[in-house]
Design a protein around this motif. Structure first.
Motif, mmCIF file in Angstrom:
data_model
loop_
_atom_site.group_PDB
_atom_site.id
_atom_site.type_symbol
_atom_site.label_atom_id
_atom_site.label_comp_id
_atom_site.label_asym_id
_atom_site.label_seq_id
_atom_site.Cartn_x
_atom_site.Cartn_y
_atom_site.Cartn_z
ATOM 1 N N THR A 194 24.036 -41.223 10.204
ATOM 2 C CA THR A 194 23.486 -41.749 8.939
ATOM 3 C C THR A 194 24.595 -41.953 7.902
ATOM 4 O O THR A 194 24.372 -42.556 6.866
ATOM 5 C CB THR A 194 22.419 -40.804 8.331
ATOM 6 O OG1 THR A 194 23.070 -39.596 7.914
ATOM 7 C CG2 THR A 194 21.321 -40.479 9.322
ATOM 8 N N LEU A 246 9.590 -34.161 12.805
ATOM 9 C CA LEU A 246 10.229 -35.175 11.961
ATOM 10 C C LEU A 246 9.189 -36.195 11.496
ATOM 11 O O LEU A 246 9.193 -36.623 10.340
ATOM 12 C CB LEU A 246 11.328 -35.858 12.772
ATOM 13 C CG LEU A 246 12.304 -36.741 12.014
ATOM 14 C CD1 LEU A 246 13.065 -35.931 10.979
ATOM 15 C CD2 LEU A 246 13.299 -37.371 12.994
ATOM 16 N N GLU A 247 8.305 -36.551 12.390
ATOM 17 C CA GLU A 247 7.259 -37.518 12.037
ATOM 18 C C GLU A 247 6.347 -36.934 10.958
ATOM 19 O O GLU A 247 5.956 -37.636 10.023
ATOM 20 C CB GLU A 247 6.479 -37.901 13.311
ATOM 21 C CG GLU A 247 5.444 -38.992 13.132
ATOM 22 C CD GLU A 247 5.976 -40.253 12.436
ATOM 23 O OE1 GLU A 247 7.182 -40.535 12.484
ATOM 24 O OE2 GLU A 247 5.143 -40.946 11.798
ATOM 25 N N VAL A 249 7.211 -34.824 8.661
ATOM 26 C CA VAL A 249 7.981 -34.847 7.403
ATOM 27 C C VAL A 249 7.983 -36.268 6.844
ATOM 28 O O VAL A 249 7.770 -36.488 5.645
ATOM 29 C CB VAL A 249 9.429 -34.357 7.636
ATOM 30 C CG1 VAL A 249 10.276 -34.546 6.398
ATOM 31 C CG2 VAL A 249 9.430 -32.912 8.060
ATOM 32 N N ARG A 250 8.203 -37.241 7.710
ATOM 33 C CA ARG A 250 8.227 -38.636 7.267
ATOM 34 C C ARG A 250 6.873 -39.029 6.668
ATOM 35 O O ARG A 250 6.799 -39.638 5.613
ATOM 36 C CB ARG A 250 8.565 -39.540 8.455
ATOM 37 C CG ARG A 250 9.267 -40.838 8.077
ATOM 38 C CD ARG A 250 9.315 -41.765 9.257
ATOM 39 N NE ARG A 250 7.979 -42.034 9.786
ATOM 40 C CZ ARG A 250 7.107 -42.873 9.248
ATOM 41 N NH1 ARG A 250 7.428 -43.538 8.168
ATOM 42 N NH2 ARG A 250 5.917 -43.040 9.788
ATOM 43 N N GLU A 251 5.795 -38.612 7.319
ATOM 44 C CA GLU A 251 4.454 -38.930 6.816
ATOM 45 C C GLU A 251 4.215 -38.268 5.462
ATOM 46 O O GLU A 251 3.668 -38.873 4.550
ATOM 47 C CB GLU A 251 3.384 -38.452 7.805
ATOM 48 C CG GLU A 251 3.081 -39.479 8.881
ATOM 49 C CD GLU A 251 2.213 -38.901 9.993
ATOM 50 O OE1 GLU A 251 1.566 -37.857 9.776
ATOM 51 O OE2 GLU A 251 2.220 -39.501 11.081
ATOM 52 N N LEU A 253 6.407 -37.492 3.258
ATOM 53 C CA LEU A 253 7.204 -38.188 2.239
ATOM 54 C C LEU A 253 6.566 -39.527 1.875
ATOM 55 O O LEU A 253 6.579 -39.920 0.704
ATOM 56 C CB LEU A 253 8.637 -38.401 2.744
ATOM 57 C CG LEU A 253 9.454 -37.114 2.885
ATOM 58 C CD1 LEU A 253 10.789 -37.406 3.539
ATOM 59 C CD2 LEU A 253 9.660 -36.447 1.533
ATOM 60 N N THR A 254 5.985 -40.206 2.845
ATOM 61 C CA THR A 254 5.303 -41.472 2.562
ATOM 62 C C THR A 254 4.130 -41.213 1.627
ATOM 63 O O THR A 254 3.924 -41.910 0.636
ATOM 64 C CB THR A 254 4.793 -42.104 3.883
ATOM 65 O OG1 THR A 254 5.887 -42.193 4.773
ATOM 66 C CG2 THR A 254 4.200 -43.484 3.653
ATOM 67 N N SER A 266 0.747 -32.651 1.437
ATOM 68 C CA SER A 266 2.102 -33.129 1.740
ATOM 69 C C SER A 266 3.189 -32.177 1.246
ATOM 70 O O SER A 266 4.189 -31.954 1.933
ATOM 71 C CB SER A 266 2.319 -34.501 1.115
ATOM 72 O OG SER A 266 1.358 -35.372 1.630
#
Ligand SMILES: NC(=O)C1=CN([C@@H]2O[C@H](COP(=O)(O)OP(=O)(O)OC[C@H]3O[C@@H](n4cnc5c(N)ncnc54)[C@H](O)[C@@H]3O)[C@@H](O)[C@H]2O)C=CC1
Ligand SMILES: O=C(O)C(=O)Cc1ccc(O)cc1
Length: 365
Positions: A194, A246-247, A249-251, A253-254, A266
């Motif tokens: 990254t 990870l998914e 966490v991503r959700e 954050l969305t 969340s």
């Protein structure tokens, strides 16, 4: 200790083993597919090149990449019918399976797996160090027909080079190293990828956290392709769980973008991640992470002037506290460095008090 010991593959690990064994008085013979590497190993004090008159080894250590380990072990078992033969590859099941296909049944008892849990992100004999294995676990991996003598010899060797022998079977070893070594390598590399995107100015803000989490991203791609490929099932299983997390966490954050309904949980998902991470890191045994409460770390601000760190260490000695470990955090342009000083937990209050009295600024780690 067995002597002579023949080391096949004199890179970082083979070279370090040779240096450590020599220091323990063992007669070390070196061998490498690259004659230049073997010659350099001799110059660096790893061992001697064998000649036609050399004595046969009592122990052979194969320290070549994992994909060639089984065939080199098989060759060594046939070449020296009285020698014990061990490999130090980072994976153990594939080496054993490969050997079961190649080796004569009667030779197998003289084979034992080994894995020193120490390394560096640089490879090659030039990076070898006699003290590489000091204080580190050394996994001893017998199979069903390994001779008891082979276990004793490898454990003795591990102790002789300053490491701590731990006996495990190949399956348990591979699952363990997937967690503590192979998945960390993948995630560290992933994180480092990254960093290809941000500007140099952005990267200039990097602190110790990024350095800590990407240190091993500098590892050798050729070696790691072999290691990960040979432990694919165990590594893949841990990564499946990581990907699901990870998914989540991503959700979370969305959902948090905009004006989230607290009912979605969340924030809770993020808090759980960090809190579970806190619990995980405390399970790492040793001086820093926990698993034992024996050591504490205090952080001392050290002015960026010549001699200040030496003065700090001298004064810690004068106070009568034994230093267990030291890490210096210092960013370019900062006027102070941060010395992370690990000490016996029972001495923390004393040291903090005494250093403060002597004018040092101390913060808890
Ligand atoms: N790098 C690390 O941190 C650790 C590595 N290991 C294991 O130790 C072994 C060696 O790794 P490193 O020393 O890091 O690699 P390295 O690349 O520094 O050294 C490997 C050496 O093996 C030699 N070699 C390759 N094929 C050969 C062959 N057919 N015959 C004889 N020599 C051959 C190479 O020329 C090289 O000198 C690997 O199996 C690795 O999984 C184990 C613990 C830690
Ligand atoms: O640098 C570290 O923390 C390591 O743990 C290095 C390492 C790399 C590969 C191994 O098979 C064993 C140890």
């Amino acid at each position: 200790m067995p002597s002579p010991v023949r080391i096949i593959g004199t890179g970082l690990i083979g070279g370090s083993l040779g240096m450590a064994l020599r220091r323990a008085g063992v007669d070390v013979q070196v061998e490498d597919v690259s004659p230049g590497t073997a010659a350099l190993a001799v110059e660096l004090g790893v061992g001697e090149l064998p000649t036609t008159g050399s004595r046969s080894p009592e122990l052979v250590l194969v320290a070549a990449p994992p994909d060639v380990a089984a065939s080199l072990v098989d060759r060594a078992l046939r070449r020296w019918p009285d020698a014990l033969v061990a490999d130090v590859a980072s994976v153990k099941t594939t080496v054993l399976e490969g050997l079961r296909l190649l080796a004569r049944e009667e030779d197998l008892p003289r084979y034992i797996g080994g894995h020193p849990m120490a390394g560096r992100e640089v490879s090659g004999v030039i990076a070898a160090r006699a003290d590489l294995f000091q204080g580190r676990p050394f996994v001893v991996v017998p199979h069903e027909s390994t001779l008891p003598d082979a276990v004793t010899v490898l454990k003795g060797l591990a102790t002789e080079i300053g490491s701590v022998p731990i006996t495990m079977d190949a399956g348990a070893h591979d699952t363990a190293v997937a967690h503590v070594s192979h998945v960390p390598q993948v995630l560290s590399s992933l994180l480092a990828t990254t960093l290809l995107e941000p500007s140099e100015q952005a990267l200039g803000l990097a602190g110790q956290g990024l350095r800590d989490t990407t240190r091993i991203a500098d590892s050798d791609p050729r070696l790691w392709v072999e290691i990960l490929g040979a432990n694919a099932a165990a590594v893949g299983e841990v990564l499946t769980a990581v990907a699901a997390r990870l998914e989540q966490v991503r959700e979370a954050l969305t959902t948090l973008q905009g004006d989230p309904d607290p009912g979605t949980g969340s924030r809770r998902a993020l808090a759980d991640l960090i809190a579970e991470g806190n619990r995980g890191v405390r399970r790492i045994p040793g001086k820093h992470g926990g698993g034992t409460d024996a050591f504490s770390t205090i952080v001392v601000l050290v002015p960026d002037r010549p001699g200040e760190l030496a003065r700090l260490l001298t004064e810690i000695g004068q106070i009568g506290v034994n230093l267990e470990d030291l890490r210096l955090e210092h960013e370019l342009g900062r006027e102070v460095g941060l010395a992370h000083v690990a000490i016996d937990a029972t001495r923390e209050d004393l040291l903090t008090r005494e250093l403060t009295a002597r004018g040092w600024r101390v913060a808890e780690a």
